[in-house]
Design an enzyme around this catalytic site. Structure first.
Site: not given
Ligand code: CP3
Length: 354
Positions: A28, A32, A41, A77, A152
């Site tokens: 990652r 963020r 973003r 993703d 998921y």
């Protein structure tokens, strides 16, 4: 071949060849914790970022401009190809599936994935990133492990225990295997297309492996991962299988025909290597929380990981799981510099000394 000494350190380490320094990248690494990512973003939803090759390439390259990382990983993703298979999902920020898959009919309704048709933006992002990267920095393509995707799809949203997914394995094992096979084949096609577009190593994220005991891990997760990975062997790109919370599973993955096993922070790498045997490189495994330590302490924690990984060639430094969004980018800068500096001293000493 003497040409192999010119492999970038990341690719050389994947192949367990000697390296001038231990290569490092960070799970990652685009995200963020970087103000420049938050800036992008602030005017693009995550979902639209993923589908915009220029922005996805820009965000992929952001951490490489800041830190001398040894590999880039495509900004995408694990759920992206599932959207291409007709799954209706949103990110809130974790993936939320509108109609969780729990029946044969829902499994049958999954469309076949044709990457050039269904996720062309991923392949275009790869081409753009590759064009923007120095030759010494390989690009990693990735997909979700079939079992992690099943978690998921069956549960419908992130969960601590993924109870609905695990009970599905026991209540409907045949359907679970069928779903896993569909996902395994789709991820093989997806990763092959990524390699054709320019990805130089391929990684399968089995983020929820640790939910399973060894027999269920073997029967469901590993069997499906093997199906994906075996189908990719002829490409020649290094294959990486990340097994999160895999302390109880190392003997299971030892027999998998991949180049690298990605390891979470819970197991020391020297012990992991003994359990995997000599044929595999390892990737990991600093606790993401260690980036919150004082600089001197961070060096100590990273040094311990380097020492544990140094027993033989084939260590790629990484965190044991994704970097946290509130991490200070300066701590990442210090970590990358320290790993390079300390491991190149050792490589130099080894070459001169023995
Ligand atoms: O830099 C990189 O590593 C590339 C980008 C990347 C993302 N997701 C971007 C992302 C990668 C490799 C992934 C893989 C991924 N996605 C995994 C496997 C790795 C792991 O962490 O175990 C999993 C399980 C997912 C599913 C997923 N997507 C979750 C659980 C979440 C929410 C968690 C979070 O970080 O908020 C996402 C959303 C997501 N994927 C974000 C990013 C940058 C956050 C979206 C945002 O900007 O708001």
């Amino acid at each position: 071949m003497t040409g192999s000494v010119h492999l970038p350190p990341f690719l050389a380490a994947c192949r367990r060849q000697p390296v001038p320094h231990t290569p490092i990248w960070i799970m990652r690494q685009a995200g963020r914790y970087l103000p420049e990512y938050r800036q992008v973003r602030s005017h693009a939803e995550f979902a639209s970022l993923l589908r915009n090759p220029e922005l996805a390439a820009e965000v992929t390259l952001q951490p490489l401009r800041r830190f001398p990382l040894d590999a880039a990983i495509l900004f995408s993703d694990i759920m992206t190809p599932l959207q291409g298979m007709g799954v209706d999902l949103s990110f809130e920020p974790g993936p939320v599936v509108r109609d969780p898959i729990r029946s044969d009919a829902a499994i049958d309704a999954l469309a076949q994935l044709i990457p050039e048709r269904d996720v062309p933006f991923v392949l275009e992002s790869i081409r753009l990133v590759r064009a923007g990267l120095p030759a010494a920095v390989p690009l990693i393509g990735f997909a979700g492990g079939p079992f992690t995707l099943l978690c998921y799809l069956v549960c419908g949203r992130p969960s601590k225990e993924f109870g609905a997914a695990r009970s599905f394995l026991y209540s409907s094992p045949g359907a679970a295997e069928r779903l896993l096979d569909r996902l395994a084949d789709a991820m093989a096609v997806y990763l092959r297309a990524q390699a054709a577009a320019g990805a130089q190593a391929l990684m399968l994220f089995e983020s929820w492996a640790g939910l399973l005991a060894p027999p269920e891990f073997e029967r469901f997760a590993l069997r499906a991962a093997r199906r994906t990975l075996t189908a990719l062997r002829d490409i020649g790109a290094p294959l990486i299988y990340y097994v999160n919370q895999g302390s109880a599973l190392m003997e299971c993955v030892a027999g998998l025909d991949v180049d690298v096993i990605g390891v979470d922070w819970r197991s020391p790498l020297d012990a992991v290597r003994r359990r995997l045997g000599p044929g595999k490189a390892v990737q990991g495994n600093l606790d993401p929380a260690a980036l919150f330590a004082a600089p001197e302490d961070l060096r100590q924690h990273a040094g311990r990981v380097l020492d544990a990984g140094a027993g033989s060639p084939g260590h790629i430094f990484n965190l044991g799981h994704g970097i946290w969004p509130d991490t200070d980018p300066d701590a990442v800068a210090r970590l990358v510099d320290y790993v390079h500096e300390r491991s190149s001293r050792r490589a130099g000493a080894g070459a001169a000394g023995t």
